[in-house]
Design an enzyme around this catalytic site. Structure first.
Site, mmCIF file in Angstrom:
data_model
loop_
_atom_site.group_PDB
_atom_site.id
_atom_site.type_symbol
_atom_site.label_atom_id
_atom_site.label_comp_id
_atom_site.label_asym_id
_atom_site.label_seq_id
_atom_site.Cartn_x
_atom_site.Cartn_y
_atom_site.Cartn_z
ATOM 1 N N HIS A 180 23.119 19.414 -23.797
ATOM 2 C CA HIS A 180 24.358 18.745 -23.397
ATOM 3 C C HIS A 180 24.895 19.374 -22.114
ATOM 4 C CE1 HIS A 180 25.265 17.375 -27.669
ATOM 5 N NE2 HIS A 180 24.521 18.425 -27.931
ATOM 6 N N TYR A 181 25.818 18.660 -21.463
ATOM 7 C CA TYR A 181 26.780 19.359 -20.611
ATOM 8 C C TYR A 181 28.135 19.299 -21.287
ATOM 9 C CZ TYR A 181 28.186 14.840 -18.311
ATOM 10 O OH TYR A 181 28.628 13.582 -18.019
ATOM 11 N N THR A 182 29.012 20.255 -20.903
ATOM 12 C CA THR A 182 30.309 20.335 -21.585
ATOM 13 C C THR A 182 31.240 19.204 -21.150
ATOM 14 O OG1 THR A 182 30.947 21.954 -19.906
ATOM 15 C CG2 THR A 182 30.261 22.798 -22.057
ATOM 16 N N GLU A 190 25.008 23.756 -25.094
ATOM 17 C CA GLU A 190 25.930 23.176 -24.115
ATOM 18 C C GLU A 190 25.791 23.922 -22.790
ATOM 19 O OE1 GLU A 190 28.163 20.707 -24.185
ATOM 20 O OE2 GLU A 190 28.465 20.248 -26.326
ATOM 21 N N HIS A 208 21.596 14.610 -24.999
ATOM 22 C CA HIS A 208 22.570 13.892 -25.813
ATOM 23 C C HIS A 208 22.491 12.384 -25.547
ATOM 24 C CE1 HIS A 208 26.945 14.107 -27.589
ATOM 25 N NE2 HIS A 208 26.084 13.552 -28.403
ATOM 26 N N ASP A 256 25.221 12.778 -20.962
ATOM 27 C CA ASP A 256 24.820 14.167 -20.703
ATOM 28 C C ASP A 256 23.445 14.490 -21.278
ATOM 29 O OD1 ASP A 256 26.266 13.941 -23.274
ATOM 30 O OD2 ASP A 256 26.036 16.118 -23.418
HETATM 31 ZN ZN LIG Z 1 26.943 16.097 -25.337
#
Ligand SMILES: [Zn+2]
Length: 251
Positions: free
Chosen positions: A25-27, A93, A135, A145
């Site tokens: 993911h990215y935050t 993340e 994600h 993301d």
């Molecule tokens: Zn995510």
């Protein structure tokens, strides 16, 4: 590698489910500190979230949830017909403002830490390369993301995830499949076979378009068109062929 403990209360039992997905993911928050606070917040609105690890842009790696616990990062999601993604995955993340707050490249120290961390996770749990996912792969209708700036190709070169090997054909392909009904159904079938939750009605509706976009974000980031072109079909075919070869070699 050095890991900073920053325990989150947001986790529960995996109920015996075996871990077989690594989800990235990215935050997508204005700052890294805001993201870390949210991932550890027992009163977060609209819901409590977490991940097992969070990696800052300078490479500093935080452990929020032990790997044997279920963290809450996937939300409503599905892969290969299974919607129980949190129970069977480890979530990482990557701190990045994301598309909403100023999406930018993932810096070198962050990528280096991710590669070391991910290699350990894959070894510990025997996760296969084609189950290292973003994600947006498991929630293509809701999520973008880690996005098209994430270097999946480099990860694959480090033994994490897959990347199609033969890319020579892509540049030559420019055909569009929109008018070819048979090809649309075929493309949906291939996306489904690879693992994406996609309609199988042969129609280029909004949902199918979003799944195609998710696929391109991961495997054709330079051609993020949302249109079902021949390059997309070619890349999918290479991935499916590659998977058949690798599963065949195990006997
Ligand atoms: Zn995510």
């Amino acid at each position: 590698m050095k890991i900073v403990e920053r325990p989150s209360p947001n986790h529960d039992s995996r109920d015996g489910q075996v871990i077989d997905i690594l989800l990235l993911h990215y935050t997508g928050m204005p700052s890294g500190e805001v993201a870390l606070e949210k991932l550890c917040d027992p009163n977060a609105e609209p819901g409590r979230v977490s991940a097992h690890y969070c990696i800052d842009e300078d490479g500093l790696t935080y452990r929020l949830v032990p790997e044997d616990r279920r963290a809450w990062h996937a939300g409503v999601s599905s892969w290969a017909g299974d919607s129980n993604i949190n129970a069977r995955s480890i979530g990482i993340e990557l701190i990045n403002p994301g598309h909403e707050f100023g999406y930018r490249p993932f810096p070198e120290p962050q990528m280096t830490s991710l590669i070391v961390l991910a290699q350990g996770i894959l070894t510990r749990h025997g996760i296969t390369p084609d189950r290292v996912l973003g994600h947006s792969d498991v929630a293509p209708l809701r999520k973008e993301d880690p996005g098209e700036l994430f270097d999946w190709r480099r990860l694959a070169a480090s033994g994490i995830g897959v990347w199609p090997t033969d890319e020579t054909v892509i540049g030559e392909m420019s055909g569009d499949l929109r008018d070819a009904d048979g090809d649309m159904a075929q493309l949906q079938k291939m996306l489904h076979e690879y693992g994406y939750a996609v309609p199988l009605d042969g129609i280029l509706n909004n949902e199918t378009r979003l799944v195609i976009t998710a696929f391109q974000r991961h495997f054709l980031p330079d051609r993020l068109s949302g249109t079902p072109d021949a390059a997309t079909q070619g890349q999918l075919r290479r991935l499916l062929d590659g998977r058949r070869h690798s599963s065949g070699s195990d006997g």
